[in-house]
Scaffold this active site. Structure first.
Site, short mmCIF file in Angstrom:
data_model
loop_
_atom_site.label_atom_id
_atom_site.label_comp_id
_atom_site.label_asym_id
_atom_site.label_seq_id
_atom_site.Cartn_x
_atom_site.Cartn_y
_atom_site.Cartn_z
N CYS A 185 -13.33 -27.70 9.89
CA CYS A 185 -12.08 -27.12 9.36
C CYS A 185 -11.01 -28.20 9.24
CB CYS A 185 -11.61 -26.00 10.28
SG CYS A 185 -10.09 -25.19 9.71
N CYS A 234 -6.89 -27.30 13.81
CA CYS A 234 -8.13 -28.01 14.17
C CYS A 234 -7.92 -29.52 14.20
CB CYS A 234 -9.25 -27.64 13.20
SG CYS A 234 -9.87 -25.95 13.43
N HIS A 248 -5.06 -20.56 12.07
CA HIS A 248 -6.43 -21.03 11.83
C HIS A 248 -7.26 -19.96 11.16
CE1 HIS A 248 -10.50 -22.53 12.42
NE2 HIS A 248 -10.77 -21.34 12.93
N CYS A 277 -7.71 -27.45 8.80
CA CYS A 277 -6.37 -26.92 9.06
C CYS A 277 -5.66 -27.75 10.13
CB CYS A 277 -6.43 -25.44 9.47
SG CYS A 277 -6.86 -25.12 11.19
N ASP A 299 -7.98 -7.34 1.58
CA ASP A 299 -6.98 -7.62 2.62
C ASP A 299 -7.46 -7.02 3.92
OD1 ASP A 299 -5.18 -5.04 3.54
OD2 ASP A 299 -6.21 -4.74 1.64
N ASP A 303 0.84 -1.18 0.00
CA ASP A 303 0.00 0.00 0.00
C ASP A 303 0.88 1.24 0.00
OD1 ASP A 303 0.93 0.21 2.59
OD2 ASP A 303 -0.97 -0.28 3.52
#
Length: 378
Positions: free
Chosen positions: A310, A315, A341, A312, A272, A94
């Site tokens: 989930c 998890c 996560h 991931c 974002d 940015d």
């Protein structure tokens, strides 16, 4: 005419959502895409291996902070921001405009640029549109943003017009500086920013100016700055409808499922936010039935995962009870696992959104997801 860097793969028949491919110097990016924020050349609490493992193809970093520390001399000596942080995929930076905007007691804006005091040591600095392009060129950003003036929610039209006048002036100067950098071999792409606060006539004027500038991509600025949710949705839809279909569209600063899905529905390709990692460090995590706080006593004997659906590694391997223990004892690992996560959750959400778009079912997907997401966590 600007170089074409974006192609639409499929447009959903049920709404404005689309999937696409963004071609950048460090590889292609599938869209829609959520970009994690790595303000100081790092996404807080995660390694580059974590980010690659989740599947991110692009991350965001911050010109203002990197300019002040470690400084462009250091990053230039490293060869690029990519080499400095050992990230071989794409980086969007940015302009630093929002950070300067958020420190009103330390800055003065003129047509020439913005003069401000460092939040680190109080030293004085000046950013101009040309200098911001120069800094981001040194960083070797794959996408760089023009310097703009971000204005507060609730200001009067006269003040909003003055801010837009400056932003328009700065866009022309940034474009010329970027063209000169490109002639010298710089391959990163400049995105212009639509501003105009919450005035339709100013938004329309800004969009016309941005379209005429013909940069490779376009960002929608000045949203998610404190306005009510319904006002965000109204001005998101209004602004998106003004933009050319063939260019990538980026909305800055949104990072919750509701806002992301609203953006995708309006044909936004990129977004974002620091929210998922910031809340992760504070012990708040996403689930398909909403967010919850790990510190709650109800998690003390809960040996299930954060989210049973989930996939991931957090998890799969750790329980709510264990994560609560880490949070209560202020262990750094809690920030790492919760942030991982949360970023995985948003990345997975966007992947499912892409699949729904390809099947012309995004509107139903959004409705179904949010109906569960808003349920009270048991």
């Amino acid at each position: 005419m600007a170089e074409k860097i974006f192609s639409i793969n499929h447009s959903d028949a049920s709404c404005g959502a689309r999937t696409g491919t963004l071609v950048l110097p460090h590889g292609t990016v599938s869209t829609p895409v959520f970009m994690p924020v790595g303000t100081n050349a790092t996404v807080k609490a995660l390694t580059r291996e974590d980010l690659a493992e989740i599947g991110f193809e692009i991350i965001l970093s911050n010109t203002y902070h990197l300019y002040l520390r470690p400084g462009t001399e250091v990053i230039g000596a490293a060869g690029s921001l990519h080499r400095f942080m050992n990230w071989d995929r794409n980086i969007l930076t940015d302009s630093g405009g929002f950070q300067v905007f958020s420190l009103p007691q330390f800055r003065k804006i003129t047509d020439a640029g913005v003069r401000f005091r460092s939040h680190i040591d109080g030293s004085y600095h000046e950013l101009t549109p040309e200098k911001v392009v120069e800094i981001q060129t040194t960083l070797n950003s794959d996408i760089q943003m023009q310097l703009d003036v971000c204005s507060d929610w609730g200001i009067d039209e006269k003040s909003a017009r003055k801010a837009l006048d400056t932003t328009d002036l700065w866009l022309g100067r940034a474009k010329r500086a970027w063209d000169e950098a490109a002639e010298k071999g710089y391959r990163g792409k400049l995105f212009a920013i639509v501003q105009g606060n919450f005035y339709r006539n100013l938004r329309t004027r800004s969009a016309e100016t941005v379209i005429e500038a013909d940069t490779p991509g376009i960002a929608i600025g000045g949203l998610s700055v404190g306005e009510p949710y319904d006002v965000f949705r109204e001005y998101l839809a209004f602004t998106a409808a003004l933009l050319p279909r063939e260019k990538p569209r980026y909305v800055m600063g949104i990072g919750t499922p509701e806002y992301i899905l609203d953006a995708i529905e309006q044909g936004i390709d990129m977004f974002d936010c620091v929210f998922p990692t910031r809340t992760g460090r504070n012990g708040h995590v996403f689930t398909r039935r909403g967010t919850f706080a790990l510190k709650k006593a109800e998690n003390r004997l809960d040996f299930g995962p954060i989210d049973a659906e989930c996939q991931c590694k957090v998890c799969r391997q750790y329980s709510r009870a264990y994560l609560r223990h880490l949070f209560k004892t202020q262990e750094i690992l809690c920030s790492m696992l919760a942030s991982y996560h949360n970023l995985y959750f948003l990345h997975d959400l966007v992947l499912h959104a892409r699949n729904a778009i390809e099947q012309d079912g995004f509107a139903d997907f959004k409705k179904s997801f949010l109906s569960r997401y808003k349920e009270k966590e048991a």
